[in-house]
Enzyme design. Structure first.
Site, PDB file in Angstrom:
ATOM      1  N   HIS A 102       0.815  -1.217   0.000  1.00 27.53           N
ATOM      2  CA  HIS A 102       0.000   0.000   0.000  1.00 27.53           C
ATOM      3  C   HIS A 102       0.848   1.267   0.000  1.00 27.53           C
ATOM      4  CE1 HIS A 102       0.394  -0.187   4.528  1.00 27.53           C
ATOM      5  NE2 HIS A 102       0.435   1.124   4.363  1.00 27.53           N
ATOM      6  N   ASP A 132       0.092  -7.490   1.278  1.00 25.37           N
ATOM      7  CA  ASP A 132       0.580  -6.133   1.544  1.00 25.37           C
ATOM      8  C   ASP A 132       2.104  -6.104   1.642  1.00 25.37           C
ATOM      9  OD1 ASP A 132       0.275  -3.423   1.814  1.00 25.37           O
ATOM     10  OD2 ASP A 132      -0.050  -3.464   3.978  1.00 25.37           O
ATOM     11  N   SER A 208       4.513   2.239   8.245  1.00 22.26           N
ATOM     12  CA  SER A 208       4.230   1.120   7.344  1.00 22.26           C
ATOM     13  C   SER A 208       5.457   0.759   6.527  1.00 22.26           C
ATOM     14  CB  SER A 208       3.078   1.477   6.405  1.00 22.26           C
ATOM     15  OG  SER A 208       1.886   1.641   7.117  1.00 22.26           O
TER      16      SER A 208
END
Length: 460
Positions: A102, A132, A208
Site C-alpha cells: 500500500h 501487503d 508502514s
C-alpha cells in the site's frame, strides 16, 4: 577543607571513561538502553517517497446522449498525482528492499532515502496486495547496510521488540515494546489478510513498511497496520512475519512477475469445542476439511472431507489463514509434512506445495471488435482460474475474467459464470465468441453469480 578540595580536584582531573558501543549481550545490559542496538539497525531502515498518476473520474453525464451537449468542454478530467510516504528495510547489500504494497503499489516514481541522506531511485520487483508486501530494487546500489531475517517461527510472546520507521513523516523514529501475540489472523486493516505478529511497540501512520527487530537487530517482521479509532497508536500493531518476507525475496530473485501461493484446493473451518466433541477430539485444535477439490494435493495425499489438519511442518494450524501462511512459507515446489486426524487417529502425510494446475486448458480469450461485447474476456473454469479469482471450488463452466467497458455497462462482473446466451448453452470459451458474433437486435445472458441465478437483457 583542604583535604576535601584535594579530592574534588582529583575527581575533576581523572581520565574520562570511554563507553564501549556494542549490541547488548544480556538482560542487564538491555535495561541500560537501546542505543547500541539502534546504531546497528537504524541505517538499514529507509524512508520511501512514492507517487503515481491517476486519471480523474470523468463527468458521468459526458456519455449521456441528452446531457452531453450541456457538459461539452466543461470539467474535462485532468490527471492528478497521489503521493504516499512510508518506510522500508534493506535486506541485502545490493539494494533489495522490502516495504508494504500500500506504500509503493502501482507507483510510477519511487525514491528511497537512507538515514545518511543518500537517495536512490527504486523499482518494484514483486508486489502482492493481499499480503501487503512489495520487494524493491534500488538502482545502482551496492555495499549498503542491511538487516538479517530471523526465523519468525522461533519468535516468542514476551520478547523485547523495537519498531523503526518514519511516523507522520517527522523523520526516523524508534519505539520499543514486546511481542504481544502471534498467529493473529484476520486482524489487520486494509487489503492485508493472513497471519501477523502483534506488538505494543508504538506504530503510527508512516511506520508502514518499517522494521520490527529483536534484541540482536534481526528482522522479525515488517510493520503493516494498527488497530486504532483515532489513527494513532493504541498499543496494538501488526507486523508481517519475516518468514513470509523471505519467500517474497526468494520469488523476486527468481524473476517471478506475480507472487505464487501453493494451492490447497480445499475449504475448512476452525475446530471449536462443539466440533471437537462431535469429531471425537480431546481438545479443539486444527481445522476440519469441509470441501475438497478432486485435483487438490491433499486429495492425492489421502485426506478427505471431515479430516482435521492440526500441523504443517510441525507448526500448529488453527485457522484457514494460518494454514495458508504455513503452506506459503514452505515454498512452491517443496514438500510439507502434514499432521491430520482421521476417525480420532493421528496420521502424517507429505504434501507437495504447488500452484493450482492450469488443466484442462482455460482457453482464455478476448472478444474482438466485431462482436456484441468487444473486449469481454472469458475463460473455462479450472483450478488455476478458480484460485485466481477466489471462486468456489465447485465452479464449472465459462467464467467472465474481464467484462470490458461495454460488458460492465450491461451488468457483467468478473467471476460471473455464463450459462446461456440467447438460450444457447455455453460450454467452452469459443461458444461465447460464436453466440455474441451472431446478428440480432437483443441479447439475453443467463448467469450464475455467487450461487444466484441472474438474467441480463439488453438491446443493440
Amino acid at each position: 577543607m583542604i583535604r576535601l578540595a584535594f579530592i574534588a580536584l582529583a575527581l575533576l582531573t581523572a581520565p574520562a571513561v570511554i563507553a564501549e558501543t556494542r549490541v547488548p549481550q544480556s538482560q542487564a545490559e538491555i535495561s541500560l538502553g537501546f542505543a547500541p542496538l539502534v546504531k546497528r539497525a537504524a541505517p538499514a531502515v529507509v524512508n520511501i517517497y512514492a507517487r503515481r498518476v491517476v486519471e480523474a473520474r470523468q463527468n458521468p453525464f459526458m456519455n449521456d446522449p441528452f446531457f452531453k451537449d450541456f457538459f461539452r468542454g466543461f470539467g474535462n478530467p485532468q490527471p492528478r498525482v497521489q503521493n504516499s510516504l512510508g518506510s522500508g528495510v534493506i535486506l541485502s547489500e545490493d539494494g533489495i528492499v522490502v516495504s508494504n504494497y500500500h506504500v509503493v503499489g502501482m507507483a510510477t516514481d519511487i525514491r528511497v532515502v537512507l538515514s545518511d541522506r543518500r537517495e536512490y531511485e527504486a523499482r518494484v520487483l514483486l508486489g502482492d496486495e493481499e499480503a501487503d508486501v512489495a520487494i524493491l530494487q534500488l538502482e545502482e546500489a551496492d555495499d549498503l547496510p542491511f538487516l538479517t531475517l530471523r526465523d519468525s517461527d522461533h519468535v516468542e510472546v514476551g520478547e523485547l521488540a523495537m519498531a523503526i520507521g518514519n511516523p507522520f513523516g517527522i523523520g526516523q523514529t524508534v519505539t520499543s515494546g514486546i511481542v504481544s501475540g502471534l498467529a493473529r489472523s484476520g486482524a489487520a486493516t486494509g487489503q492485508a489478510r493472513g497471519y501477523f505478529i502483534q506488538t505494543d511497540a508504538a506504530v503510527n501512520p508512516g511506520n508502514s513498511g518499517g522494521a520490527l527487530i529483536d534484541v540482536n537487530a534481526n528482522l522479525i517482521g515488517i510493520n503493516t497496520s494498527i488497530l486504532s479509532r483515532s489513527g494513532g497508536s493504541n498499543g496494538i500493531g501488526f507486523a508481517i512475519p519475516a518468514n513470509l518476507v523471505s519467500e517474497f525475496v526468494h520469488q523476486a530473485r527468481q524473476g517471478a512477475e506475480r507472487f505464487e501461493r501453493p494451492w490447497a484446493g480445499m475449504s475448512g473451518q476452525q475446530v471449536n469445542s462443539d466440533l471437537a466433541e462431535s469429531l471425537g477430539l480431546s481438545v479443539p485444535d486444527g481445522i476440519v476439511i469441509t470441501e475438497l477439490h478432486e485435483a487438490s494435493p491433499f486429495t492425492q495425499a489421502g485426506l478427505g472431507v471431515g479430516d482435521v489438519i492440526t500441523h504443517v511442518d510441525n507448526q500448529p494450524v488453527n485457522s484457514p489463514a494460518e494454514m495458508l501462511f504455513r503452506m506459503t512459507v514452505a515454498g512452491i515446489g517443496q514438500d510439507a509434512k502434514v499432521t491430520w486426524m482421521h476417525d480420532s487417529e493421528e496420521r502424517q502425510s507429505t504434501v507437495v506445495m504447488a500452484p493450482a494446475p492450469d488443466e484442462p486448458d482455460a482457453d482464455e480469450r478476448k472478444l474482438n471488435k466485431s462482436t456484441v461485447l468487444p473486449d469481454l474476456t472469458v475463460a473455462l473454469a479450472n483450478p488455476a482460474v478458480i484460485a485466481r479469482f477466489g471462486l468456489p471450488l465447485n465452479t464449472e463452466g465459462v467464467i467472465v475474467t474481464d467484462p470490458g467497458r461495454l460488458g460492465a455497462r450491461v451488468g457483467l462482473k468478473t467471476g460471473d459464470v455464463i450459462r446461456t446466451i440467447n438460450r444457447d448453452e455455453i460450454e467452452v470459451s469459443a461458444d461465447v465468441e460464436a453466440a455474441l458474433s451472431r446478428p440480432g437486435r437483443s441479447v439475453q445472458l443467463d448467469l450464475m453469480r455467487r450461487g444466484q441465478r441472474l438474467s441480463l437483457r439488453f438491446r443493440l
